[in-house]
Design an enzyme around this catalytic site. Structure first.
Site, PDB file in Angstrom:
ATOM      1  N   TYR A 144      -6.160   4.933   0.510  1.00 43.42           N
ATOM      2  CA  TYR A 144      -6.083   5.207   1.944  1.00 43.42           C
ATOM      3  C   TYR A 144      -4.977   6.225   2.194  1.00 43.42           C
ATOM      4  O   TYR A 144      -3.872   6.086   1.668  1.00 43.42           O
ATOM      5  CB  TYR A 144      -5.776   3.914   2.703  1.00 43.42           C
ATOM      6  CG  TYR A 144      -5.668   4.083   4.204  1.00 43.42           C
ATOM      7  CD1 TYR A 144      -6.779   4.425   4.975  1.00 43.42           C
ATOM      8  CD2 TYR A 144      -4.452   3.889   4.865  1.00 43.42           C
ATOM      9  CE1 TYR A 144      -6.684   4.574   6.354  1.00 43.42           C
ATOM     10  CE2 TYR A 144      -4.350   4.027   6.251  1.00 43.42           C
ATOM     11  CZ  TYR A 144      -5.461   4.367   6.993  1.00 43.42           C
ATOM     12  OH  TYR A 144      -5.365   4.509   8.352  1.00 43.42           O
ATOM     13  N   ASP A 239       0.604  10.482  -2.524  1.00 43.39           N
ATOM     14  CA  ASP A 239       0.799   9.777  -1.262  1.00 43.39           C
ATOM     15  C   ASP A 239       1.674   8.566  -1.558  1.00 43.39           C
ATOM     16  O   ASP A 239       1.203   7.542  -2.047  1.00 43.39           O
ATOM     17  CB  ASP A 239      -0.557   9.345  -0.673  1.00 43.39           C
ATOM     18  CG  ASP A 239      -0.386   8.628   0.670  1.00 43.39           C
ATOM     19  OD1 ASP A 239       0.740   8.216   0.986  1.00 43.39           O
ATOM     20  OD2 ASP A 239      -1.398   8.481   1.390  1.00 43.39           O
ATOM     21  N   LYS A 267       6.260   5.008   6.533  1.00 49.21           N
ATOM     22  CA  LYS A 267       6.733   3.621   6.433  1.00 49.21           C
ATOM     23  C   LYS A 267       8.260   3.490   6.254  1.00 49.21           C
ATOM     24  O   LYS A 267       8.986   3.652   7.219  1.00 49.21           O
ATOM     25  CB  LYS A 267       5.910   2.885   5.381  1.00 49.21           C
ATOM     26  CG  LYS A 267       4.435   2.861   5.848  1.00 49.21           C
ATOM     27  CD  LYS A 267       3.511   1.943   5.114  1.00 49.21           C
ATOM     28  CE  LYS A 267       2.183   1.895   5.875  1.00 49.21           C
ATOM     29  NZ  LYS A 267       1.004   2.310   5.135  1.00 49.21           N
TER      30      LYS A 267
END
Ligand SMILES: *Cc1c(COP(=O)(O)O)cnc(C)c1O
Length: 428
Positions: A144, A239, A267
């Site tokens: 994702y 990522d 995050k």
């Protein structure tokens, strides 16, 4: 468990927001429950509107590595806010966060701050296309990278949980430029490169996949990926929105000693506030406006309050000597608790863990990619989830998400969790 107030608020919210939420997995649909509505968090604990207390292993899906309302972070936020919350002009704090990140992750010679991981991944892809002059990108099944159009192809996380890994509303013209490969499959990758190598701008990958549940990389696979991309003039994008500052201070690239061309962060670098970043080799980043022709901008990018939370979080991690060792110990204790309970009650599970990231798959086979992940027993997960919640253990309401341990978790939390695991497994 009393949940009258939570239910009331959630039911009302359903009239105003799709599913009552602002991000799909929060709705608890896949486990057939209604979510508690959270009132506050402190350290490793969450409290809902009905005063129920939970040990939190979601940690806002990763950012809260120091736990909730960590005093230094809250002080930094307050101090920044007192001086004004947004200027749309350069501030010194942006430089500080950029320096901290580039120092931690040397492959990031230059970076741009944005407000989410989605934005960061989307922009890194644009930078790669602008730099290489090629259109195709490669992503891996079950990974994702946020919800931008071209990346919602065979996506993990909430898209996978909801059973829509290929979102509706994405024009075929967009997804045509996205090639999908199988995680940990070096041979498949080689074939793909044989066919399309000269047309591929970038390969984007979670160097440790954490959005189909946690799936660890085969190090040789990652190394081959690095070699293949290099040989074909293809940019490699890591990522590290989850793994950055999570699996080690320098992320998965430090852990495995592999240097990508571009890195995507989010995050943890916002310490619970909206911050993302993308960056990498100077030559590539010099293509970004205003230096180059690749346009990317943001009214609230590098927001002073958000950035202050990020700086404080990274500094706290850096100054804590035993930070990652302690997280690893806590993670190991949890893993042991699951293994013991599974052995005692004869439950088939497969555990993947790296430090404070962990997934328990209800499966009798090792999980190494998307197709092995989706063979898990989702009905069993559903039961397990609700038994754990009953015992005040808050984990992600999906088989396809990782469990996050924070530095605020203490041995007592782990002991309580262990007891809950025993209870849940005895009933499965
Ligand atoms: C969460 C996540 C994103 C998206 O970040 P948002 O801040 O939710 O937009 C991208 N990539 C990975 C690996 C993630 O885990």
């Amino acid at each position: 468990m009393n949940n009258i107030k939570s239910q009331e608020v959630f039911d009302k919210a359903c009239n105003y927001m799709p599913g009552g939420v602002n991000s799909p997995v929060r709705a608890f649909r896949s486990v057939g429950l209604k979510p508690p509505v959270i009132k506050k968090g402190k350290g490793s604990r969450l409290f809902d509107l009905d005063e129920n207390e939970y040990i939190d292993y979601v940690c806002s899906w990763g950012p809260m590595i120091l736990g909730h309302a960590q005093p230094a972070v809250i002080a930094a936020i307050k101090e920044a806010a007192e001086n004004g919350t947004s200027f749309g002009a350069p501030t010194e704090n942006e430089l500080q966060l950029a320096e901290l990140i580039c120092e931690a992750i040397p492959s990031m010679e230059m970076l741009r701050l944005v407000s989410s991981g989605t934005e960061a991944a989307m922009s890194a892809i644009r930078a790669a296309r602008g730099y290489t002059g090629r259109d195709l990108i490669v992503k891996f099944e079950g990974c994702y990278h946020g919800h931008s159009d071209g990346l919602l192809v065979k996506a993990g996380s909430g898209a996978l949980t909801a059973g829509v890994p290929d979102s509706s509303g994405v024009p075929a013209d967009y997804s045509r430029n996205t090639l999908v490969a199988v995680y940990n499959d070096a041979e498949g990758l080689q074939e793909l490169f044989k066919k399309y190598g000269s047309k591929i701008a970038a390969v984007i990958i979670e160097p440790i996949a954490a959005n189909m549940g946690l799936v660890l990389p085969d190090i040789d696979f990652l190394k081959q990926l690095r070699t293949l991309t290099e040989n074909h003039g293809v940019l490699l994008i890591f990522d590290e929105v989850i793994t950055g500052f999570r699996v080690s201070y320098g992320g998965a690239q430090e852990l495995y000693g592999i240097k990508p061309d571009l890195t995507v962060l989010g995050k943890i670098i916002g310490g619970g506030m909206p911050v993302g970043a993308y960056g990498g080799r100077r030559k590539i980043m010099e293509k970004i406006a205003p230096l180059g022709p690749v346009y990317q901008a943001g009214t609230l990018s590098g927001n002073p309050v958000a950035v202050a939370a990020g700086i404080s979080t990274l500094k706290t991690i850096k100054q804590t000597g035993d930070f990652y060792q302690r997280l690893d110990c806590l993670g190991k204790s949890l893993e042991d608790a699951y293994t013991e309970a599974a052995n005692r009650y004869g439950t088939d599970i497969s555990i993947n863990r790296v430090g404070s990231l962990l997934s328990v798959f209800f499966s009798d086979r090792v999980v190494v990619d998307y197709s092995s992940a989706v063979k898990s027993d989702l009905e069993k997960f559903k039961k397990y989830f609700s038994f754990m919640l009953d015992r005040g253990i808050y984990i992600a309401p999906s088989q396809f998400e990782a469990l996050f341990v924070s530095y605020a978790h203490i041995e007592k939390d782990i002991a309580e969790t262990k007891a809950a695991i025993e209870y849940a497994f005895s009933l499965l």
